[in-house]
Write a protein that holds these residues in place. Structure first.
Motif, short mmCIF file in Angstrom:
data_model
loop_
_atom_site.label_atom_id
_atom_site.label_comp_id
_atom_site.label_asym_id
_atom_site.label_seq_id
_atom_site.Cartn_x
_atom_site.Cartn_y
_atom_site.Cartn_z
N GLU A 219 0.80 -4.64 -4.82
CA GLU A 219 0.23 -5.48 -3.74
C GLU A 219 -0.23 -4.39 -2.63
OE1 GLU A 219 0.89 -8.99 -0.62
OE2 GLU A 219 2.46 -8.15 -1.77
N LEU A 220 -1.36 -4.65 -2.22
CA LEU A 220 -1.84 -3.44 -1.13
C LEU A 220 -1.43 -4.06 0.12
CD1 LEU A 220 -3.72 -1.09 -1.13
CD2 LEU A 220 -5.65 -2.70 -0.59
N TYR A 221 -0.38 -3.82 0.69
CA TYR A 221 0.36 -4.27 1.74
C TYR A 221 1.30 -2.96 2.36
CZ TYR A 221 4.34 -6.38 4.20
OH TYR A 221 4.96 -6.77 5.21
N PHE A 222 1.57 -3.15 3.79
CA PHE A 222 2.60 -2.27 4.38
C PHE A 222 3.16 -3.11 5.28
CE2 PHE A 222 -0.33 1.17 3.11
CZ PHE A 222 0.72 2.05 2.53
N PRO A 223 4.63 -2.96 5.35
CA PRO A 223 5.17 -3.93 6.36
C PRO A 223 5.01 -3.20 7.80
CG PRO A 223 6.79 -2.17 5.55
CD PRO A 223 5.57 -2.18 4.76
N PRO B 276 -7.73 5.27 -2.56
CA PRO B 276 -8.31 5.20 -1.35
C PRO B 276 -8.17 3.94 -0.41
CG PRO B 276 -9.81 5.80 -3.25
CD PRO B 276 -8.37 5.63 -3.93
N GLU B 277 -8.06 2.87 -1.22
CA GLU B 277 -7.83 1.56 -0.54
C GLU B 277 -6.39 1.43 0.18
OE1 GLU B 277 -10.61 1.18 -3.73
OE2 GLU B 277 -8.43 1.78 -3.79
N ARG B 278 -5.42 2.20 -0.43
CA ARG B 278 -4.08 2.04 0.18
C ARG B 278 -4.00 3.23 1.27
NH1 ARG B 278 0.73 -0.26 -1.39
NH2 ARG B 278 -0.01 -0.46 -3.53
N LEU B 279 -4.57 4.24 0.88
CA LEU B 279 -4.63 5.43 1.93
C LEU B 279 -5.23 4.87 3.49
CD1 LEU B 279 -5.28 8.51 0.09
CD2 LEU B 279 -3.38 8.05 1.28
N PHE C 198 1.04 7.28 7.54
CA PHE C 198 0.73 8.41 6.77
C PHE C 198 1.57 8.71 5.58
CE2 PHE C 198 2.34 10.24 10.52
CZ PHE C 198 3.51 11.37 9.79
N PRO C 199 1.14 9.34 4.33
CA PRO C 199 2.14 9.47 3.40
C PRO C 199 2.64 11.02 3.82
CG PRO C 199 0.01 9.96 2.75
CD PRO C 199 -0.06 9.31 3.89
#
Length: 211
Positions: free
Chosen positions: A7-11, A30-33, A42-43
């Protein structure tokens, strides 16, 4: 700790650990970044580790009016011993950032996977580079993610003295002319502080990001 799925999500960044870790896992699509950077995340991880996503409690940024250019740097810029370009050698820049030795670091956090992920972002016009040349040789540069109002700097390199500073100063002046709000430098180091960067609270950074 939140573990990402497909799932394209971040808390929310407010849920980050004390050190600033928001989530673990996921991918470098690209979408998640882009979702990460637009969320103030950032990763940052090393080879053979799971992807770790960060939003530190203090964020290192440059407000353009605070840019510090020393007298010696002004002399270097005025002598025009370097040629500076934008977005002409992105892969070469990120590859050099990956390979350049770092003080007190045994290796690099820029994995092969990250190189390919940011090159894809570059192809989409979302990741950009600054190149510094001397006698037609690439001797310094930096790259980052361009959000259109904030530039998120990722890494820089220098093969000769002051080349990375030249890249940084040219980028800062360019962003100021284009009415960007600030230059995000992520995490404190002395080199950035010498150029005028300061730490601000995460909440203030998110406000600037969403303003």
């Amino acid at each position: 700790m939140y573990f990402l799925t497909k799932e394209l999500y971040f808390p929310p960044v407010e849920t980050a650990s004390y050190e600033g870790i928001v989530a673990i896992g996921g991918d470098l699509s690209p979408e998640r970044l882009l979702l990460a950077y637009n969320s103030g995340i950032f990763p940052w991880f090393e080879e053979d580790e799971p992807i770790m996503w960060w939003s530190p409690p203090e964020r290192m940024v440059l407000f353009f009016e605070d840019l510090k250019i020393s007298k010696s740097m002004r002399n270097i810029l005025n002598r025009k011993q370097f040629t500076v370009t934008f977005n002409t050698a992105f892969r070469e820049v990120i590859t050099n950032c990956k390979k350049i030795p770092r003080k007190d670091q045994p290796g690099t956090w820029i994995t092969d996977e990250m190189v390919e992920a940011y090159c894809k972002l570059h192809e989409l016009g979302k990741a950009k580079s600054v190149e510094v040349w001397q006698n037609e040789e690439l001797v310094g540069g930096l790259y980052g993610v361009d959000l259109g109002h904030i530039f998120c700097g990722e890494s820089m390199f220098s093969k000769v003295p002051n080349a990375s500073k030249v890249a940084f100063i040219h980028l800062a002046k360019h962003l100021e002319q284009e009415n960007y709000r600030l230059l995000d430098c992520q995490i404190y180091n002395d080199h950035l502080a010498s150029l005028g960067c300061v730490e601000i609270d995460r909440d203030d950074f998110i406000l600037a990001l969403n303003f």
